[in-house]
Write an enzyme that holds these catalytic residues in place. Structure first.
Site, PDB file in Angstrom:
ATOM      1  N   MET A   1       7.112  -2.200   8.644  1.00  9.09           N
ATOM      2  CA  MET A   1       7.183  -1.253   9.434  1.00  9.09           C
ATOM      3  C   MET A   1       8.376  -1.923  11.120  1.00  9.09           C
ATOM      4  O   MET A   1       9.116  -2.837  10.768  1.00  9.09           O
ATOM      5  CB  MET A   1       6.426  -1.244  11.242  1.00  9.09           C
ATOM      6  CG  MET A   1       6.224  -2.122  11.952  1.00  9.09           C
ATOM      7  SD  MET A   1       4.994  -1.426  13.707  1.00  9.09           S
ATOM      8  CE  MET A   1       6.995  -2.260  14.264  1.00  9.09           C
ATOM      9  N   THR A 287      -0.002   5.638   9.065  1.00  7.36           N
ATOM     10  CA  THR A 287       2.033   5.211   7.885  1.00  7.36           C
ATOM     11  C   THR A 287       2.217   3.967   8.682  1.00  7.36           C
ATOM     12  O   THR A 287       2.562   3.494  10.034  1.00  7.36           O
ATOM     13  CB  THR A 287       2.449   6.605   7.927  1.00  7.36           C
ATOM     14  OG1 THR A 287       2.683   6.475  10.039  1.00  7.36           O
ATOM     15  CG2 THR A 287       1.522   7.897   8.583  1.00  7.36           C
ATOM     16  N   ASP A 288       3.174   3.379   7.606  1.00 12.79           N
ATOM     17  CA  ASP A 288       4.085   2.913   8.350  1.00 12.79           C
ATOM     18  C   ASP A 288       5.043   3.706   8.641  1.00 12.79           C
ATOM     19  O   ASP A 288       5.615   5.196   9.363  1.00 12.79           O
ATOM     20  CB  ASP A 288       4.591   1.970   6.726  1.00 12.79           C
ATOM     21  CG  ASP A 288       5.737   0.900   7.352  1.00 12.79           C
ATOM     22  OD1 ASP A 288       5.367   0.483   8.474  1.00 12.79           O
ATOM     23  OD2 ASP A 288       5.794   0.079   6.172  1.00 12.79           O
ATOM     24  N   TRP A 289       5.839   2.679  10.245  1.00 11.31           N
ATOM     25  CA  TRP A 289       6.826   3.253  11.611  1.00 11.31           C
ATOM     26  C   TRP A 289       7.461   4.785  10.226  1.00 11.31           C
ATOM     27  O   TRP A 289       8.344   3.798   9.828  1.00 11.31           O
ATOM     28  CB  TRP A 289       7.015   2.338  11.985  1.00 11.31           C
ATOM     29  CG  TRP A 289       6.361   2.177  13.163  1.00 11.31           C
ATOM     30  CD1 TRP A 289       6.369   2.099  14.099  1.00 11.31           C
ATOM     31  CD2 TRP A 289       5.362   1.194  13.082  1.00 11.31           C
ATOM     32  NE1 TRP A 289       5.614   1.368  14.832  1.00 11.31           N
ATOM     33  CE2 TRP A 289       4.545   1.019  14.074  1.00 11.31           C
ATOM     34  CE3 TRP A 289       3.998   1.578  11.818  1.00 11.31           C
ATOM     35  CZ2 TRP A 289       3.184   0.885  14.874  1.00 11.31           C
ATOM     36  CZ3 TRP A 289       2.538   1.437  12.808  1.00 11.31           C
ATOM     37  CH2 TRP A 289       2.194   0.966  13.162  1.00 11.31           C
TER      38      TRP A 289
END
Ligand SMILES: *[C@@H]1O[C@H](CO)[C@@H](O)[C@H](O)[C@H]1NC(C)=O
Ligand SMILES: *[C@@H]1O[C@H](CO)[C@@H](O)[C@H](O)[C@H]1NC(C)=O
Ligand SMILES: *[C@@H]1O[C@H](CO)[C@@H](O)[C@H](O)[C@H]1NC(C)=O
Ligand SMILES: *[C@@H]1O[C@H](CO)[C@@H](O)[C@H](O)[C@H]1NC(C)=O
Ligand SMILES: CC(=O)N[C@H]1CO[C@H](CO)[C@@H](O)[C@@H]1O
Length: 888
Positions: A1, A287-289
């Protein structure tokens, strides 16, 4: 992230497109022929495994008491610009006493705060091949995260697995093998979660390089597609995720990239089918960032939490969820039961680890080092202020475990004429800027995005701020009387040398996350390739020309090519010290001067040349336009040593290689068969009854902001205006969302046969062979720890192609004095003896009565013992399983 608003390659040029919101839903995009992402709906509910039942019952009760806006508030972050205090912060449901959750990096400790320990990176603990150290590191990280009030720790990282030697983030994980990653993950998660902290397994999946990983618009940077066949996915990349889920991991994070054409954050087959149905994951998926590209589509694909809450460009307080998820449930596009399941998964994880009982409140702020800071950093025109940092000391005695890991990871590649250990009275000439801490301070570069001074960590979000960095040169000066240090990477003018002089040369190789470019390396080592940075090869060669005794010490994120100097007569000793974190100094001198024998082993192979590996892993994706670039996993299961063994390419130093000052024998081996095998495992347990989440859409009034509540600009809230709420509710009856093919809301009553519990069918973990071996220190002078690595060789006559040997378990002895022995046990499970059967969609033992061999030894090319499953005997001094077309 990532949390800085630093855009990746080319993105700034795109700002005009981005502002006008060009990114559009795109479930599927062109892929290489033969790869596809099948639809898999609906998202399976959690709560059907015994270990989580009571947490789910409590969670369902709490969620049932929440309003619509409270439910949507806890499934997303309050926004990157408002990222306070942690890297990610969810909304709360304060009315029912459910707090904001603090989500924080890094995979080696607690990021962007004070009074914490910088633990050695994943690759370093991987090199110890020591289960106890993985676990103890997990315990210590968990204690520090809890002490700071972190609810959800964003680690461990097992994707990337290390398929591409130049890949930027391989060092966050434990090494280029699914079992090394899997065992490392399991032990880390146990250690962390026993402290009440929720761990996060990441990144699901195929994020094997940094460049072009992210979609920023549909058109210009659409994120590469990792095209992976089903068998390879199961046997390699998904394997450590299965171990994580089996260990009860509370959270999972998807990757930025696509898999088979579809973005991971809305990949229904990955999340719904593989993670939630087949692996039986009970926690929540985030979610990833800034990797979420759709609202409704990601929700029905199984996403449970949007982080940090914003759309792709986190500048204006826009979100795909929060108020939009409220709207999507009111207008009927996201079914209420999906929202209830998301919220329940999050609340269940919170109960599961006891966070409802006296959990510490967040006491640090990733935005400032000051005690007093802004409470709403992005508020306009000004934010109220308050105490944000309390400087809570959480290090305790964790320097000890950090130092032990850094020390036990040190991998001795060569040691001619027993140059090491050094005696303390030799004149030492030390070269290389890597020996001393960065003169601007160890934290001078944001997220360690430079390679100046001692390289203790890679760069990017997976880093921790140093309180101190014990550098090698200080530690060396403490031990030896006559030390001359040349703080340069260019060989200086030096006085003429004597035979007594010993040169110690420090070299480095760094990599990290793609939002930073360091010395022309874009996260991946695209510029430096596998050679030492700062002309380190020339430095070694110059030292070797001047001195007859040279020790090379490398701090590196991964494999190096060492051919320019490795065979020079004066380069007698080479130590790979990996990425030691804050304890770089004493851990090294303990080995250099012989207080401890080196006992690290390579968690990857070192090849003669970069192109000894297949093009598919040495070539980096280098374009980003229009159609997503395709990263085809055409080498299939053959990464790292699996490839070299198959192609008979001799490595310079094999996976698992690592020398000691002493020697070990492996004798008196036994193998016992515990379980008799059938082709397929016994049938999975039937799925327990699921909770009933079905619910009518609530009245629109549950979504409307109370008049008295005053908001901050750019803070993400879940409320709608009254008119918007009414309009959305009116739509519920009149219009329908264009759902993808295969969409349904009926829960699957015929779940995958390979599932059945956390991690999969529990019978896959039945122990089949238990093997023991007596490890004896056969030296006379030094104590040391012996490594036992166990590799499986499948029967030769099966129809499937299969890597010649594959690591399946490992153990390390305690420190053994000369002459001392320890009996070491390893075990192989049914899964260890299986292949993923693509057509049956289950694990198959290709030949249950076949001639399985288990090889034991100190490295993948040094396997002294073989045990035969077929007649329970063991043999010594046989030819190893691997033969190379010699390079030397
Ligand atoms: C990718 O495509 C292959 C077919 O080549 C398929 O077997 C596999 O299941 C797909 N994987 C995912 C995660 O969609
Ligand atoms: C959402 O969370 C924020 C932050 O904690 C809080 O101020 C707000 O009241 C919450 N909204 C609801 C609907 O509870
Ligand atoms: C419901 O709202 C969501 C979020 O704004 C939107 O994407 C979707 O198209 C809407 N559904 C309908 C049927 O209008
Ligand atoms: C190991 O095997 C040798 C030779 O068979 C035997 O003499 C010895 O007692 C065994 N040692 C142990 C500890 O089992
Ligand atoms: C006890 C302790 O080590 N406190 C430190 C915590 O961090 C602050 C800021 O870096 C230091 O000033 C303290 O000394």
């Amino acid at each position: 992230m990532r949390t800085t608003i630093a855009f990746e390659k080319a993105t700034w040029l795109l700002l005009p497109f981005l502002v006008f919101g060009l990114a559009a839903p795109n479930e599927r995009r062109a892929t290489t022929a033969g790869y596809y992402a099948l639809p898999y709906y609906p998202a399976p509910y959690g709560g059907w495994v015994d270990e989580w039942a009571s947490s789910y019952n409590k969670a369902k009760k709490l969620v049932d008491s929440m309003t619509l806006a409270e439910k949507t508030n806890i499934t997303a972050g309050t926004g990157l610009s408002m990222a306070r205090p942690c890297n990610g912060n969810t909304g709360s449901a304060e009315r029912v006493k459910f707090p904001q959750l603090c989500l924080n990096d890094a995979a080696n400790g607690v990021r962007l705060t004070d009074n914490v320990t910088v633990f050695p990176d994943g690759i370093t603990v991987g090199a110890t091949f020591d289960k106890k150290l993985f676990y103890q590191r997990g315990v210590a990280i968990g204690k520090e995260a809890r002490g700071k009030g972190v609810n959800v720790w964003l680690g461990p990282a097992v994707g990337p697995i290390g398929r591409k030697p130049k890949g930027g983030r391989n060092w966050e994980g434990f090494g280029a093998d699914p079992v090394l990653q899997g065992i490392g993950t399991r032990e880390t998660i146990k250690g962390v979660q026993e402290q009440g902290v929720i761990a996060t397994i990441k990144h699901l999946i195929g994020n094997e390089q940094e460049m072009y990983r992210r979609q920023t618009t549909d058109i210009v940077s659409p994120a590469y597609s990792a095209n992976i066949d089903d068998r390879t996915l199961h046997e390699l990349y998904l394997w450590p995720f299965a171990e994580a889920v089996r260990a009860g991991v509370g959270a999972a994070m998807t990757a930025y990239n696509r898999v088979n054409g579809t973005i991971c954050s809305e990949h229904s087959y990955l999340i719904n089918r593989l993670l939630k149905d087949e692996l039986g994951f009970q926690g929540f998926v985030m979610t990833d960032w800034l990797s979420q590209i759709t609202g409704v589509q990601s929700a029905i694909s199984g996403m449970d939490m949007s982080m940090p809450g914003d759309t792709l460009i986190p500048l204006f307080g826009n979100s795909l969820w929060m108020y939009e998820l409220t709207r999507s449930t009111l207008n009927g596009s996201v079914p209420m039961e999906r929202l209830n399941d998301m919220a329940t998964r999050i609340v269940a994880a919170w109960y599961q680890f006891g966070q409802d009982q006296n959990y510490p409140k967040v006491n640090f702020d990733t935005n400032t080092k000051n005690a007093i800071g802004q409470l709403y950093p992005a508020a306009w025109p000004t934010s109220p202020e308050g105490v944000v940092n309390k400087f809570v000391q959480v290090q305790e005695d964790h320097d000890e475990i950090a130092r032990q890991i850094a020390q036990d990871a040190i991998t001795m590649l060569k040691n001619e004429e027993s140059l090491l250990p050094l005696s303390k009275d030799h004149p030492l000439k030390v070269f290389g800027t890597g020996a001393q801490v960065n003169s601007d301070g160890p934290n001078a570069c944001t997220d360690r995005s430079c390679n100046k001074g001692t390289l203790g960590q890679g760069w990017g979000s997976g880093t921790v701020d140093y309180m101190y960095l014990d550098d090698p040169i200080s530690a060396i000066k403490e031990q030896a009387q006559d030390v001359t240090f040349y703080n340069t990477d260019k060989f200086p003018t030096v006085p003429s040398s004597t035979d007594k002089d010993i040169a110690i040369v420090f070299i480095t190789s760094a990599s990290g996350e793609n939002q930073y470019t360091v010395e022309d390396n874009h996260g991946d080592r695209d510029k430096s390739r596998l050679n030492a940075w700062h002309d380190g090869d020339a430095l070694v060669k110059a030292a070797a020309a001047k001195y007859s005794n040279v020790v090379v010490i490398a701090h590196t994120v991964g494999p190096l090519v060492v051919e320019e100097w490795i065979s020079l007569a004066s380069v007698k000793s080479v130590l790979i010290a990996h990425l030691p974190g804050q304890e770089a100094g004493e851990s090294l001198t303990n080995v250099l001067f012989g207080a401890a024998s080196p006992c690290g082993h390579l968690p990857y192979s070192i090849t003669y040349a970069e192109n000894d590996m297949p093009d598919s892993v040495t070539d980096l994706i280098d374009s980003a336009f229009i159609d997503p670039p395709q990263d085809v996993y055409s080498e299939r299961m053959y990464i790292d040593y699996r490839w070299l063994n198959k192609e008979k390419i001799q490595p310079r130093y094999a996976f698992g290689h690592g020398l000691s000052y002493t020697t070990f024998s492996y004798t008196n081996a036994t193998i016992e068969k515990i379980t008799s095998l059938s082709k397929y495992p016994p049938a999975r347990p039937t799925k327990a009854e699921m909770l009933d989440y079905s619910q009518d859409i609530p009245d629109y009034s549950e979504a409307v902001k109370p008049q008295s509540f005053s908001t901050f600009w750019r803070y993400l809230y879940s409320w709608l205006s009254e008119s918007d709420a009414k309009a959305a509710a009116a739509k519920a009856t009149s219009s329908k969302y264009p759902y993808p093919d295969g969409y349904t809301t009926t829960q699957n009553t015929n779940p995958p046969r390979a599932g059945g519990a956390q991690g999969g069918n529990p019978a896959l973990w039945d122990e089949v062979y238990r093997i023991s071996v007596l490890v004896t220190n056969t030296g006379t002078k030094f104590s040391g720890k012996g490594s036992v690595q166990a590799y499986i060789q499948f029967p030769g006559d099966i129809e499937h192609d299969v890597p010649i040997i594959q690591l399946r378990d490992f153990e390390k002895t305690a420190k053994l004095a000369p002459g001392e022995s320890e009996r070491v046990e390893v075990a192989l499970t049914r899964k260890d003896l299986s292949i993923w059967d693509v057509s049956v969609q289950d694990w198959v033992v290709p030949d249950p009565d076949g001639d399985y061999k288990v090889w034991l030894g100190a490295a993948s090319d040094d396997l002294a013992v073989v045990c035969y499953g077929i007649d329970s005997s063991c043999d010594y001094d046989t030819d190893g399983p691997v033969s190379y077309t010699s390079k030397v």
